[in-house]
Motif scaffolding. Structure first.
Motif, PDB file in Angstrom:
ATOM      1  N   GLN A  99       0.828  -1.200   0.000  1.00 33.04           N
ATOM      2  CA  GLN A  99       0.000   0.000   0.000  1.00 33.04           C
ATOM      3  C   GLN A  99       0.869   1.259   0.000  1.00 33.04           C
ATOM      4  O   GLN A  99       1.802   1.364   0.802  1.00 33.04           O
ATOM      5  CB  GLN A  99      -0.894  -0.005   1.248  1.00 33.04           C
ATOM      6  CG  GLN A  99      -1.718   1.247   1.462  1.00 33.04           C
ATOM      7  CD  GLN A  99      -2.856   1.356   0.477  1.00 33.04           C
ATOM      8  OE1 GLN A  99      -3.576   0.401   0.260  1.00 33.04           O
ATOM      9  NE2 GLN A  99      -3.028   2.517  -0.120  1.00 33.04           N
ATOM     10  N   TRP A 100       0.567   2.213  -0.885  1.00 26.08           N
ATOM     11  CA  TRP A 100       1.300   3.479  -0.897  1.00 26.08           C
ATOM     12  C   TRP A 100       0.558   4.483  -0.029  1.00 26.08           C
ATOM     13  O   TRP A 100      -0.652   4.694  -0.188  1.00 26.08           O
ATOM     14  CB  TRP A 100       1.419   4.033  -2.313  1.00 26.08           C
ATOM     15  CG  TRP A 100       2.296   5.254  -2.394  1.00 26.08           C
ATOM     16  CD1 TRP A 100       3.621   5.294  -2.680  1.00 26.08           C
ATOM     17  CD2 TRP A 100       1.905   6.634  -2.167  1.00 26.08           C
ATOM     18  NE1 TRP A 100       4.090   6.586  -2.649  1.00 26.08           N
ATOM     19  CE2 TRP A 100       3.065   7.429  -2.327  1.00 26.08           C
ATOM     20  CE3 TRP A 100       0.706   7.248  -1.831  1.00 26.08           C
ATOM     21  CZ2 TRP A 100       3.047   8.806  -2.182  1.00 26.08           C
ATOM     22  CZ3 TRP A 100       0.693   8.630  -1.671  1.00 26.08           C
ATOM     23  CH2 TRP A 100       1.855   9.388  -1.856  1.00 26.08           C
ATOM     24  N   LEU A 101       1.296   5.096   0.909  1.00 21.90           N
ATOM     25  CA  LEU A 101       0.744   6.166   1.730  1.00 21.90           C
ATOM     26  C   LEU A 101       1.675   7.373   1.644  1.00 21.90           C
ATOM     27  O   LEU A 101       2.878   7.223   1.422  1.00 21.90           O
ATOM     28  CB  LEU A 101       0.614   5.725   3.194  1.00 21.90           C
ATOM     29  CG  LEU A 101      -0.452   4.675   3.514  1.00 21.90           C
ATOM     30  CD1 LEU A 101      -0.369   4.272   4.983  1.00 21.90           C
ATOM     31  CD2 LEU A 101      -1.848   5.197   3.192  1.00 21.90           C
ATOM     32  N   PRO A 102       1.154   8.576   1.844  1.00 24.44           N
ATOM     33  CA  PRO A 102       1.997   9.768   1.795  1.00 24.44           C
ATOM     34  C   PRO A 102       3.025   9.777   2.915  1.00 24.44           C
ATOM     35  O   PRO A 102       2.925   9.015   3.888  1.00 24.44           O
ATOM     36  CB  PRO A 102       1.004  10.927   1.970  1.00 24.44           C
ATOM     37  CG  PRO A 102      -0.348  10.337   1.772  1.00 24.44           C
ATOM     38  CD  PRO A 102      -0.258   8.900   2.137  1.00 24.44           C
ATOM     39  N   GLU A 103       3.988  10.662   2.783  1.00 26.38           N
ATOM     40  CA  GLU A 103       4.985  10.855   3.833  1.00 26.38           C
ATOM     41  C   GLU A 103       4.380  11.753   4.915  1.00 26.38           C
ATOM     42  O   GLU A 103       3.934  12.858   4.617  1.00 26.38           O
ATOM     43  CB  GLU A 103       6.223  11.515   3.238  1.00 26.38           C
ATOM     44  CG  GLU A 103       7.365  11.693   4.200  1.00 26.38           C
ATOM     45  CD  GLU A 103       8.650  12.124   3.494  1.00 26.38           C
ATOM     46  OE1 GLU A 103       9.580  12.533   4.211  1.00 26.38           O
ATOM     47  OE2 GLU A 103       8.711  12.046   2.257  1.00 26.38           O
ATOM     48  N   PRO A 104       4.346  11.303   6.178  1.00 25.29           N
ATOM     49  CA  PRO A 104       3.749  12.140   7.221  1.00 25.29           C
ATOM     50  C   PRO A 104       4.685  13.254   7.669  1.00 25.29           C
ATOM     51  O   PRO A 104       5.910  13.099   7.668  1.00 25.29           O
ATOM     52  CB  PRO A 104       3.516  11.142   8.360  1.00 25.29           C
ATOM     53  CG  PRO A 104       4.590  10.120   8.175  1.00 25.29           C
ATOM     54  CD  PRO A 104       4.820  10.012   6.687  1.00 25.29           C
ATOM     55  N   LEU A 105       4.085  14.377   8.051  1.00 26.74           N
ATOM     56  CA  LEU A 105       4.844  15.484   8.630  1.00 26.74           C
ATOM     57  C   LEU A 105       4.352  15.690  10.059  1.00 26.74           C
ATOM     58  O   LEU A 105       3.157  15.844  10.300  1.00 26.74           O
ATOM     59  CB  LEU A 105       4.638  16.767   7.816  1.00 26.74           C
ATOM     60  CG  LEU A 105       5.181  16.766   6.377  1.00 26.74           C
ATOM     61  CD1 LEU A 105       4.922  18.119   5.729  1.00 26.74           C
ATOM     62  CD2 LEU A 105       6.663  16.427   6.331  1.00 26.74           C
ATOM     63  N   LEU A 106       5.288  15.672  10.993  1.00 27.97           N
ATOM     64  CA  LEU A 106       4.919  15.833  12.396  1.00 27.97           C
ATOM     65  C   LEU A 106       4.481  17.263  12.683  1.00 27.97           C
ATOM     66  O   LEU A 106       4.885  18.216  11.994  1.00 27.97           O
ATOM     67  CB  LEU A 106       6.098  15.455  13.294  1.00 27.97           C
ATOM     68  CG  LEU A 106       6.600  14.010  13.171  1.00 27.97           C
ATOM     69  CD1 LEU A 106       7.717  13.761  14.181  1.00 27.97           C
ATOM     70  CD2 LEU A 106       5.475  12.998  13.358  1.00 27.97           C
ATOM     71  N   GLY A 107       3.656  17.407  13.707  1.00 24.93           N
ATOM     72  CA  GLY A 107       3.164  18.726  14.091  1.00 24.93           C
ATOM     73  C   GLY A 107       4.291  19.720  14.275  1.00 24.93           C
ATOM     74  O   GLY A 107       5.303  19.409  14.890  1.00 24.93           O
ATOM     75  N   GLY A 108       4.110  20.924  13.733  1.00 20.63           N
ATOM     76  CA  GLY A 108       5.131  21.957  13.827  1.00 20.63           C
ATOM     77  C   GLY A 108       6.040  22.044  12.623  1.00 20.63           C
ATOM     78  O   GLY A 108       6.836  22.990  12.504  1.00 20.63           O
ATOM     79  N   ASP A 109       5.950  21.080  11.709  1.00 26.95           N
ATOM     80  CA  ASP A 109       6.803  21.116  10.518  1.00 26.95           C
ATOM     81  C   ASP A 109       6.353  22.259   9.610  1.00 26.95           C
ATOM     82  O   ASP A 109       5.181  22.328   9.220  1.00 26.95           O
ATOM     83  CB  ASP A 109       6.703  19.787   9.761  1.00 26.95           C
ATOM     84  CG  ASP A 109       7.779  19.634   8.698  1.00 26.95           C
ATOM     85  OD1 ASP A 109       8.005  20.597   7.936  1.00 26.95           O
ATOM     86  OD2 ASP A 109       8.380  18.555   8.607  1.00 26.95           O
ATOM     87  N   PRO A 110       7.258  23.182   9.238  1.00 29.39           N
ATOM     88  CA  PRO A 110       6.865  24.324   8.399  1.00 29.39           C
ATOM     89  C   PRO A 110       6.352  23.920   7.018  1.00 29.39           C
ATOM     90  O   PRO A 110       5.624  24.687   6.386  1.00 29.39           O
ATOM     91  CB  PRO A 110       8.148  25.158   8.300  1.00 29.39           C
ATOM     92  CG  PRO A 110       9.256  24.214   8.639  1.00 29.39           C
ATOM     93  CD  PRO A 110       8.687  23.246   9.615  1.00 29.39           C
TER      94      PRO A 110
END
Length: 311
Positions: A81-92
């Protein structure tokens, strides 16, 4: 190119990166198209460009459209399954989050669902919903009519329509949701997890062929509860697979509550919880190490305190 022209581009870079990330769902690909946009800016007769921001957005968007077309072919051969790359809270790179629409457009749930959209639908949706571009400007960027831009936008919204609206989730609310979720998971009692999940809940993961991940989603509250309970049951084999005992934290990613698993300072998994008024309706786990490098860098800079659980 003059220093002023370079500085002008650098001022635009954060916005360009945020647009590219929302369009592509990949940090590396977003940075690549932003760099290519800079090279084209460098080669252009900048003094003759009347509205630099519009020019840069048009170049970037069209590069992303080309990337999306080729990405579809690559994802057909992607392992699992392809999923997007997550960005943690606070990432600009998450970009603007002032309105409900802006937060929704960068949520992990919507980024995943955007895979259903055509490249044009994705571009119109992101530019309009996340960055509030008027249809007149979007039409100029995509070289279509204003009426066509409106039609594409409505079509994209229809594809992404939710049966249930999601409540706003700040960092404190996200932590409470994850704490309750983890307590239920660690208890080993599936009844508590079933209570937190919607009847049609799903769980899916992306290991990219590098980390074991089921190729098909778990469907239904009971199946998801059993999977989650097993996932958070400590075992030597799991520790060996990731290089040590994972530390489990409550955080947020892409504006959604998230469970972050960390081993020796390295983020090894991010599970995003899609929350509706009825309960948790999806658990999406990113475990592909190639898609967690930025999360690891962000984690190193975060004041995350002590883990809630050590497995």
């Amino acid at each position: 190119m003059s220093v002023d022209h370079v500085e002008r581009f650098e001022l635009a870079r954060p916005r360009l990166q945020a647009i590219a990330y929302r369009l592509l769902g990949s940090v590396d690909e977003a940075q690549d198209v932003v760099q290519e946009t800079f090279l084209r800016w460098h080669a252009a007769d900048v003094d003759r460009i009347e509205v630099p921001e519009a020019w840069l957005t048009k170049v970037l968007t069209n590069l992303c459209l080309n990337q999306l077309t080729s990405a579809r072919a690559r994802r057909e051969t992607y392992v699992g399954q392809w999923l997007p790359e997550p960005l943690l809270g606070g990432d600009p790179m998450l970009g603007p989050a002032d309105t409900v629409e802006q937060r929704e457009a960068v949520s992990y749930a919507v980024l995943t669902l955007m895979e259903r959209l055509s490249p044009d639908e994705r571009a119109v949706y992101v530019l309009r919903e996340a960055f509030d571009y008027p249809h007149r400007e979007i039409a100029e960027i995509l070289e279509i009519s204003e009426a066509a831009s409106q039609q594409v936008f409505h079509r994209a919204k229809k594809h992404l329509a939710y049966a249930q609206a999601r409540p706003a989730v700040d960092q404190a609310a996200a932590r409470r949701i994850v704490e309750e979720f983890l307590a239920a998971a660690a208890s080993g009692q599936t009844d508590e997890l079933v209570r937190l999940l919607t009847k049609d809940a799903v769980a899916l993961g992306d290991g990219g062929g590098k980390v074991p991940a089921r190729t098909r989603p778990f469907e239904g509250a009971l199946a998801v509860a059993k999977f989650v309970a097993a996932m958070f049951t400590p075992a030597e084999g799991k520790r060996a697979a990731v290089g040590g005992p994972p530390e489990i934290y409550a955080w947020s990613a892409n504006g959604e509550p998230a469970v972050v698993a960390v081993v020796a300072g390295r983020v090894v998994a991010v599970m995003c919880l899609e929350v509706t008024a009825e309960g948790i309706t999806a658990c999406r786990t990113q475990a592909n190490p190639d898609k967690l490098e930025r999360a690891t860098a962000q984690w190193a800079r975060a004041d995350h305190g002590a883990p809630l659980l050590v497995m």
